[in-house]
Design a protein around this motif. Structure first.
Motif, PDB file in Angstrom:
ATOM      1  N   ALA A 200      -5.861  -4.545 -10.233  1.00  0.00           N
ATOM      2  CA  ALA A 200      -4.793  -4.714 -11.224  1.00  0.00           C
ATOM      3  C   ALA A 200      -5.209  -5.709 -12.304  1.00  0.00           C
TER       4      ALA A 200
ATOM      5  N   ILE B 176       1.493  -7.783  -5.341  1.00  0.00           N
ATOM      6  CA  ILE B 176       0.499  -6.702  -5.225  1.00  0.00           C
ATOM      7  C   ILE B 176      -0.424  -6.966  -4.047  1.00  0.00           C
ATOM      8  N   GLY B 177      -0.891  -8.208  -3.909  1.00  0.00           N
ATOM      9  CA  GLY B 177      -1.786  -8.549  -2.802  1.00  0.00           C
ATOM     10  C   GLY B 177      -1.128  -8.394  -1.450  1.00  0.00           C
TER      11      GLY B 177
ATOM     12  N   LYS C  35       1.424  -6.404  -0.673  1.00  0.00           N
ATOM     13  CA  LYS C  35       1.798  -5.018  -0.379  1.00  0.00           C
ATOM     14  C   LYS C  35       0.597  -4.077  -0.282  1.00  0.00           C
ATOM     15  N   HIS C  36      -0.408  -4.291  -1.148  1.00  0.00           N
ATOM     16  CA  HIS C  36      -1.512  -3.326  -1.233  1.00  0.00           C
ATOM     17  C   HIS C  36      -2.883  -3.905  -0.924  1.00  0.00           C
ATOM     18  N   GLY C  37      -3.001  -5.191  -0.718  1.00  0.00           N
ATOM     19  CA  GLY C  37      -4.274  -5.798  -0.353  1.00  0.00           C
ATOM     20  C   GLY C  37      -5.028  -6.392  -1.541  1.00  0.00           C
ATOM     21  N   ASN C  38      -6.128  -7.057  -1.200  1.00  0.00           N
ATOM     22  CA  ASN C  38      -6.926  -7.759  -2.205  1.00  0.00           C
ATOM     23  C   ASN C  38      -7.548  -6.826  -3.230  1.00  0.00           C
TER      24      ASN C  38
ATOM     25  N   ALA D 129      -6.479  -4.008  -4.433  1.00  0.00           N
ATOM     26  CA  ALA D 129      -5.493  -3.598  -5.437  1.00  0.00           C
ATOM     27  C   ALA D 129      -5.153  -4.753  -6.368  1.00  0.00           C
ATOM     28  N   MET D 130      -5.107  -5.964  -5.824  1.00  0.00           N
ATOM     29  CA  MET D 130      -4.791  -7.127  -6.644  1.00  0.00           C
ATOM     30  C   MET D 130      -5.892  -7.348  -7.700  1.00  0.00           C
TER      31      MET D 130
END
Length: 146
Positions: A102, A90-91, A93-96, A98-99
């Protein structure tokens, strides 16, 4: 008197073992995530500090025995190693944001479903849950060694 001293030294050794097991997980998981996401030393330090702080908060909440919160036992809550791969993906692909988002969403989900699982827990005898936890622990030994 001798029995009491033996009991205290055994308790001290078991406490140290528990501390090392909790602390190593609380440091290794952020290190693994940070290395997967190419974090700087400052970002890694921040991640480890945040992780240890939140483990402390969770532990303090578990010490309480309220109607819907806590178990009233002195257990130290640590980090789960199974979160490393999903958080790294997640980190990356979508950055901190989003991580961490989540993590917040999954925490809220766990809170919502925990009431249901606490009601069905009596359907699982201690021998079943103990066997499952032991099996999980044994299958994680190669991962921990690696």
């Amino acid at each position: 008197m001798e029995f009491r001293e033996e009991k205290q030294s055994q308790s001290a050794l078991l406490g140290l073992q528990h501390l090392l097991a909790m602390y190593s997980g609380s440091i290794l998981v952020p290190i693994m995530i940070a290395s997967a996401l190419n974090y700087s030393s400052a970002e890694l330090t921040y991640l480890i500090a945040t992780d240890i702080f939140m483990c402390g908060v969770a532990t303090l909440l578990q010490l309480q025995l309220w109607k819907h919160l806590g178990i009233g036992l002195p257990v130290v809550l640590g980090v789960a190693f199974q979160s490393v791969a999903p958080l790294s993906l997640i980190g990356a692909k979508h950055g901190n944001g989003a991580m961490f988002g989540a993590l917040i969403i999954s925490g809220l989900y766990v809170i919502l479903v925990s009431g249901f699982f606490s009601k069905i827990a009596k359907l699982f005898p201690k021998i079943v849950t103990g066997s499952v936890i032991t099996t999980i622990g044994l299958t994680l030994i190669p991962v921990a060694i690696g």
